[in-house]
Design an enzyme around this catalytic site. Sequence first.
Site, PDB file in Angstrom:
ATOM      1  N   CYS A 114       0.808  -1.218   0.000  1.00  0.00           N
ATOM      2  CA  CYS A 114       0.000   0.000   0.000  1.00  0.00           C
ATOM      3  C   CYS A 114       0.844   1.271   0.000  1.00  0.00           C
ATOM      4  O   CYS A 114       0.321   2.355  -0.279  1.00  0.00           O
ATOM      5  CB  CYS A 114      -0.951   0.002   1.196  1.00  0.00           C
ATOM      6  SG  CYS A 114      -2.161  -1.337   1.157  1.00  0.00           S
ATOM      7  N   HIS A 250      -3.264   7.329   2.625  1.00  0.00           N
ATOM      8  CA  HIS A 250      -3.661   6.057   2.032  1.00  0.00           C
ATOM      9  C   HIS A 250      -5.079   5.745   2.493  1.00  0.00           C
ATOM     10  O   HIS A 250      -5.421   5.884   3.668  1.00  0.00           O
ATOM     11  CB  HIS A 250      -2.696   4.957   2.480  1.00  0.00           C
ATOM     12  CG  HIS A 250      -3.163   3.578   2.156  1.00  0.00           C
ATOM     13  ND1 HIS A 250      -3.630   3.215   0.916  1.00  0.00           N
ATOM     14  CD2 HIS A 250      -3.244   2.453   2.930  1.00  0.00           C
ATOM     15  CE1 HIS A 250      -3.966   1.934   0.934  1.00  0.00           C
ATOM     16  NE2 HIS A 250      -3.748   1.463   2.134  1.00  0.00           N
ATOM     17  N   ASN A 280      -9.948   0.057  -0.414  1.00  0.00           N
ATOM     18  CA  ASN A 280      -8.491   0.080  -0.345  1.00  0.00           C
ATOM     19  C   ASN A 280      -7.928  -0.367  -1.688  1.00  0.00           C
ATOM     20  O   ASN A 280      -7.979  -1.546  -2.029  1.00  0.00           O
ATOM     21  CB  ASN A 280      -8.016  -0.853   0.779  1.00  0.00           C
ATOM     22  CG  ASN A 280      -6.506  -0.843   0.954  1.00  0.00           C
ATOM     23  OD1 ASN A 280      -5.772  -0.325   0.116  1.00  0.00           O
ATOM     24  ND2 ASN A 280      -6.037  -1.427   2.042  1.00  0.00           N
TER      25      ASN A 280
END
Length: 323
Positions: A114, A250, A280
């Site tokens: 990520c 994020h 996500n």
Amino acid sequence: MRIYSRITGTGSHLPAKIMTNADLEKIVDTDDQWIQDRTGIKQRHVAVEGETTSTLGLEAAKKALKVAGITADDIDLLIVGTTTPDLIFPSTACLIQKGLGCSGITAMDVNAACSGSIYALGVADKFIQSGQHKRALVIGAETLTRMVDWTDRTTCVLFGDGASAIVLEASEEPGILSTHLHADGMNDHLLNATVGVSTGLKNEPNGGLKIRMKGSEVFKTAVMTLGRIVKETLKANDMKKTDIDWLIPHQANLRIITATAKKLSMSMDQVIVTVDKHGNTSAASVGLALDEAIKSGKVARGDVLLLEAFGGGFTWGSALIKY
């Protein structure tokens, strides 16, 4: 004279197919309220047949180049942050390079889960600061739904597919002020994938590939770690929390985003949130949020932006940018 990397264009691309929480209720034991309460997610985009990490990344790249007012022939560096490459090799960067038709330039993938887009920004920034490259195309692209276990309600509700792209150009004007990249493999067991090429695939659907996550431990570590990197970033630039105009985090979980904003003493009105619409998207998420913030008119030239991410590895990173 210092050379800066300045953002001159952004772009993003999402699959047309949308999977809502109501859709998930039909395939796994979950419900819309449970998902929203724990994650803030309402829907996510899902790649269909014919869509891959490279095709999503290619479309995002074309949009970013158009905004920057340049063509693929003008770039000399292409870096893709991804943990879901089309193939083991060629790299996804090479596949996108082929699609853009800019052969001969430096092209590579960066896998930091990520944190991939922050890592890719950091690498591109250093290349530009060195004088070796003048224009870079930084892409974050993922098709995480291809590795999701749709029977695991703790993970399948989280992830979505998408791509984002950022054009960086060498400039005497301030742009990226600093990047800070870290990793700690000691906690790899808290968030990881189950199989790989060297460790071996299994005689199961998708080769046995699944995402494993110990959610509560990851949450605690992420909040603590992101708090530390915020302090590190501000200290390195001799800045205060109040000097930051926008936090662009994020997009993993709304609770993590809210906790990070609280540590910065920032109002949520100063935080870009897209996790409700995208879920996500791993390496794509920070760029997706940045592109939306710019296109919506929230982020304006001269604003100070703090980009940050935390992901499997563990990896984490930040980028302080004067846009």
